[in-house]
Write a protein that holds these residues in place. Structure first.
Motif, PDB file in Angstrom:
ATOM      1  N   PRO A   1      -3.117  50.979 -14.244  1.00  0.00           N
ATOM      2  CA  PRO A   1      -3.266  49.664 -14.900  1.00  0.00           C
ATOM      3  C   PRO A   1      -3.852  49.752 -16.304  1.00  0.00           C
ATOM      4  CG  PRO A   1      -4.064  49.573 -12.639  1.00  0.00           C
ATOM      5  CD  PRO A   1      -3.820  51.018 -12.950  1.00  0.00           C
ATOM      6  N   ALA A   2      -4.763  50.724 -16.513  1.00  0.00           N
ATOM      7  CA  ALA A   2      -5.332  50.878 -17.856  1.00  0.00           C
ATOM      8  C   ALA A   2      -4.264  51.282 -18.862  1.00  0.00           C
ATOM      9  CB  ALA A   2      -6.458  51.915 -17.827  1.00  0.00           C
ATOM     10  N   ASP A   3      -3.343  52.141 -18.439  1.00  0.00           N
ATOM     11  CA  ASP A   3      -2.263  52.542 -19.350  1.00  0.00           C
ATOM     12  C   ASP A   3      -1.335  51.377 -19.651  1.00  0.00           C
ATOM     13  OD1 ASP A   3      -3.176  55.114 -19.597  1.00  0.00           O
ATOM     14  OD2 ASP A   3      -1.893  55.933 -18.019  1.00  0.00           O
ATOM     15  N   PHE A   4      -1.029  50.581 -18.636  1.00  0.00           N
ATOM     16  CA  PHE A   4      -0.213  49.386 -18.882  1.00  0.00           C
ATOM     17  C   PHE A   4      -0.948  48.423 -19.820  1.00  0.00           C
ATOM     18  CE2 PHE A   4       2.377  50.667 -15.243  1.00  0.00           C
ATOM     19  CZ  PHE A   4       3.634  50.224 -15.634  1.00  0.00           C
ATOM     20  N   TRP A   5      -2.234  48.276 -19.611  1.00  0.00           N
ATOM     21  CA  TRP A   5      -3.047  47.412 -20.477  1.00  0.00           C
ATOM     22  C   TRP A   5      -2.951  47.881 -21.931  1.00  0.00           C
ATOM     23  CZ3 TRP A   5      -7.057  43.786 -18.605  1.00  0.00           C
ATOM     24  CH2 TRP A   5      -7.839  43.252 -19.627  1.00  0.00           C
ATOM     25  N   TYR A   6      -3.146  49.185 -22.131  1.00  0.00           N
ATOM     26  CA  TYR A   6      -3.147  49.738 -23.486  1.00  0.00           C
ATOM     27  C   TYR A   6      -1.770  49.619 -24.141  1.00  0.00           C
ATOM     28  CZ  TYR A   6      -3.809  52.984 -27.355  1.00  0.00           C
ATOM     29  OH  TYR A   6      -3.864  53.542 -28.604  1.00  0.00           O
ATOM     30  N   ALA A   7      -0.714  49.820 -23.360  1.00  0.00           N
ATOM     31  CA  ALA A   7       0.628  49.875 -23.937  1.00  0.00           C
ATOM     32  C   ALA A   7       1.258  48.513 -24.156  1.00  0.00           C
ATOM     33  CB  ALA A   7       1.544  50.710 -23.032  1.00  0.00           C
ATOM     34  N   SER A   8       0.732  47.447 -23.535  1.00  0.00           N
ATOM     35  CA  SER A   8       1.441  46.172 -23.588  1.00  0.00           C
ATOM     36  C   SER A   8       0.612  44.997 -24.123  1.00  0.00           C
ATOM     37  CB  SER A   8       1.959  45.805 -22.192  1.00  0.00           C
ATOM     38  OG  SER A   8       0.877  45.694 -21.275  1.00  0.00           O
ATOM     39  N   LEU A   9      -0.617  44.833 -23.654  1.00  0.00           N
ATOM     40  CA  LEU A   9      -1.354  43.615 -23.994  1.00  0.00           C
ATOM     41  C   LEU A   9      -1.623  43.499 -25.490  1.00  0.00           C
ATOM     42  CD1 LEU A   9      -3.892  43.076 -21.078  1.00  0.00           C
ATOM     43  CD2 LEU A   9      -1.530  42.324 -21.338  1.00  0.00           C
ATOM     44  N   HIS A  10      -1.735  44.629 -26.155  1.00  0.00           N
ATOM     45  CA  HIS A  10      -1.919  44.636 -27.609  1.00  0.00           C
ATOM     46  C   HIS A  10      -0.824  43.837 -28.311  1.00  0.00           C
ATOM     47  CE1 HIS A  10      -3.152  46.215 -31.450  1.00  0.00           C
ATOM     48  NE2 HIS A  10      -2.029  46.876 -31.634  1.00  0.00           N
ATOM     49  N   TYR A  11       0.403  43.863 -27.740  1.00  0.00           N
ATOM     50  CA  TYR A  11       1.558  43.228 -28.370  1.00  0.00           C
ATOM     51  C   TYR A  11       1.909  41.883 -27.750  1.00  0.00           C
ATOM     52  CZ  TYR A  11       2.086  48.055 -29.904  1.00  0.00           C
ATOM     53  OH  TYR A  11       1.856  49.296 -30.427  1.00  0.00           O
ATOM     54  N   LEU A  12       1.252  41.501 -26.669  1.00  0.00           N
ATOM     55  CA  LEU A  12       1.576  40.251 -25.987  1.00  0.00           C
ATOM     56  C   LEU A  12       0.529  39.167 -26.200  1.00  0.00           C
ATOM     57  CD1 LEU A  12       2.939  41.629 -22.575  1.00  0.00           C
ATOM     58  CD2 LEU A  12       4.250  40.833 -24.554  1.00  0.00           C
ATOM     59  N   VAL A  13      -0.742  39.508 -25.972  1.00  0.00           N
ATOM     60  CA  VAL A  13      -1.785  38.490 -26.004  1.00  0.00           C
ATOM     61  C   VAL A  13      -1.960  37.928 -27.413  1.00  0.00           C
ATOM     62  CG1 VAL A  13      -4.229  38.031 -25.582  1.00  0.00           C
ATOM     63  CG2 VAL A  13      -2.950  39.512 -24.023  1.00  0.00           C
ATOM     64  N   THR A  14      -1.970  38.796 -28.408  1.00  0.00           N
ATOM     65  CA  THR A  14      -2.192  38.323 -29.782  1.00  0.00           C
ATOM     66  C   THR A  14      -1.118  37.347 -30.248  1.00  0.00           C
ATOM     67  OG1 THR A  14      -3.233  40.465 -30.246  1.00  0.00           O
ATOM     68  CG2 THR A  14      -2.711  39.068 -32.126  1.00  0.00           C
ATOM     69  N   PRO A  15       0.192  37.635 -30.080  1.00  0.00           N
ATOM     70  CA  PRO A  15       1.190  36.626 -30.469  1.00  0.00           C
ATOM     71  C   PRO A  15       1.099  35.339 -29.669  1.00  0.00           C
ATOM     72  CG  PRO A  15       2.213  38.797 -30.263  1.00  0.00           C
ATOM     73  CD  PRO A  15       0.832  38.922 -29.720  1.00  0.00           C
ATOM     74  N   VAL A  16       0.767  35.446 -28.375  1.00  0.00           N
ATOM     75  CA  VAL A  16       0.651  34.230 -27.558  1.00  0.00           C
ATOM     76  C   VAL A  16      -0.462  33.328 -28.097  1.00  0.00           C
ATOM     77  CG1 VAL A  16      -0.064  33.391 -25.290  1.00  0.00           C
ATOM     78  CG2 VAL A  16       1.671  35.176 -25.468  1.00  0.00           C
ATOM     79  N   ILE A  17      -1.594  33.905 -28.460  1.00  0.00           N
ATOM     80  CA  ILE A  17      -2.688  33.100 -28.987  1.00  0.00           C
ATOM     81  C   ILE A  17      -2.329  32.524 -30.354  1.00  0.00           C
ATOM     82  CG2 ILE A  17      -5.077  33.209 -29.813  1.00  0.00           C
ATOM     83  CD1 ILE A  17      -5.751  34.968 -27.512  1.00  0.00           C
ATOM     84  N   LEU A  18      -1.588  33.276 -31.164  1.00  0.00           N
ATOM     85  CA  LEU A  18      -1.124  32.736 -32.443  1.00  0.00           C
ATOM     86  C   LEU A  18      -0.242  31.510 -32.228  1.00  0.00           C
ATOM     87  CD1 LEU A  18      -0.263  35.861 -34.646  1.00  0.00           C
ATOM     88  CD2 LEU A  18      -1.790  33.986 -35.269  1.00  0.00           C
ATOM     89  N   VAL A  19       0.692  31.601 -31.283  1.00  0.00           N
ATOM     90  CA  VAL A  19       1.576  30.465 -31.000  1.00  0.00           C
ATOM     91  C   VAL A  19       0.771  29.291 -30.458  1.00  0.00           C
ATOM     92  CG1 VAL A  19       3.486  29.672 -29.555  1.00  0.00           C
ATOM     93  CG2 VAL A  19       3.594  31.927 -30.641  1.00  0.00           C
ATOM     94  N   TRP A  20      -0.188  29.573 -29.586  1.00  0.00           N
ATOM     95  CA  TRP A  20      -1.037  28.504 -29.033  1.00  0.00           C
ATOM     96  C   TRP A  20      -1.809  27.787 -30.137  1.00  0.00           C
ATOM     97  CZ3 TRP A  20      -6.633  29.214 -28.341  1.00  0.00           C
ATOM     98  CH2 TRP A  20      -7.250  28.110 -27.759  1.00  0.00           C
TER      99      TRP A  20
END
Length: 351
Positions: free
Chosen positions: A82-101
């Motif tokens: 899960p840590a590897d998935f966190w490192y490889a994906s959330l960096h590119y998902l959470v930030t744009p979602v918050i920008l759109v919000w």
């Protein structure tokens, strides 16, 4: 009176932002950031020296938490994967979602938040250029680090080279470890959630997301603890510089707008051309009818700007003066009416 906000997050002057201009801007900034990372590739020996220097400083200060976390993630797959998935994906998902919000529901705060994020990103790019750093996972095995991304690569889409998709590891700069923008961007997300999220869940996520991201980047051996500290420092500098950047853009915007001709100035007004065409579309046979002729005359009076009622009293088409009798015979006096009934301005009857 306007409310006072913290520097860099205050409500900017009301400037109407459009998604079709914001999206290309964000993509352009990220493309420049990615290209800059590749162009900032330094000498491998220098990068390794910088990484070892950071590790020695941490050992002196007793803050080298990377070793125990990395051993834990390496030994326990239920934590490492899960840590590897966190490192490889959330960096590119959470930030744009918050920008759109922010863009959709906190539009008054969006511009300042976006400027803060972009300014900090470019500062981080300067750090990659001036201080190429080898991450712990790329040090020789004698330093005791294991690359968990390579160890668990069969679980995800990434390869053994980096967190990029398989076959694209050579297109990334693996020596851009200082500062950690994974931590920096997660801190930005946390601040946005804390300030603008109105629920307890948002406040909880605001604290947990940057904290867990810091643990993940160290446990996966992608960053040192001081990389995370540098990422937070970069965001702090970006926060201080964001108001200056917005004022600079506000000063440059009128000069840029003056160079771009207005669309309305180049294209003649559609409504200005319609009245001129109406008389030309009336068939010649129809002009023989008194009612059609009257309509054409009214249109012509609109084109020439002549008033319908003289003497300073202007009325719109079809409007009647109170107690005015409605005529059923078109313009001019009714048949059989005396010259006095025709009005002062009517010609006298022929004798």
């Amino acid at each position: 009176m306007p409310q006072t906000e913290a520097p860099g997050t205050e409500a900017a002057p009301r400037i109407r932002l459009r998604w079709w201009t914001e999206l290309p801007l964000i993509l352009l900034v990220y493309a420049c950031y990615s290209a800059g990372r590749l162009l900032a590739r330094g000498d491998v020996t220098t990068a390794v020296d910088h990484g070892l220097a950071i590790l020695r400083i941490e050992k002196v200060l007793h803050i080298n938490a990377e070793h125990p976390l990395n051993r834990l993630f390496t030994r326990e797959a239920w934590l490492g994967v899960p840590a590897d998935f966190w490192y490889a994906s959330l960096h590119y998902l959470v930030t744009p979602v918050i920008l759109v919000w922010l863009f959709r529901s906190r539009s008054l705060r969006y511009r300042a938040a976006r400027t803060w994020l972009m300014t900090s990103t470019f500062i981080g790019l300067i750090g990659f250029t001036l201080l190429p750093t080898c991450p712990p996972r790329l040090l020789s095995a004698e330093y005791g680090f294991v690359d968990t991304m390579a160890q668990y690569s069969s679980w995800g889409w990434w390869g053994g080279e980096a967190s990029a998709p398989r076959g694209l590891g050579g297109m990334t700069n693996q020596y851009a470890a200082m500062p950690s923008l994974h931590v920096g961007w997660s801190l930005w997300c946390g601040v946005m959630l804390w300030r603008h999220g109105r629920t307890r869940a948002a406040r909880t996520a605001a604290v947990l997301y940057p904290l867990l991201t810091t643990i993940v980047v160290m446990g996966t051996a992608n960053h040192y603890f001081l990389d995370a500290v540098a990422g937070a420092a970069v965001m702090g500098i970006g926060l201080l510089l964001a108001p200056l950047m917005m004022r600079t853009m506000d000063r440059l915007r009128p000069a840029f707008a003056a160079r771009v001709p207005s669309f309305a100035a180049r294209v003649p007004s559609f409504t200005a051309r319609i009245p001129a065409r109406i008389p030309a579309r009336i068939p010649a046979q129809a002009t023989a009818s008194p009612s059609v002729a009257a309509a054409a005359a009214s249109t012509a009076s609109l084109d020439t700007g002549a008033p319908i009622v003289s003497g300073g009293c202007q009325t719109s088409t079809g409007e009647r003066i109170p107690w005015q009798r409605e005529s059923r015979f078109g313009p001019g006096p009714e048949p059989g009416a005396s010259p006095s009934d025709a009005g002062d301005g009517a010609p006298a009857a022929a004798r």
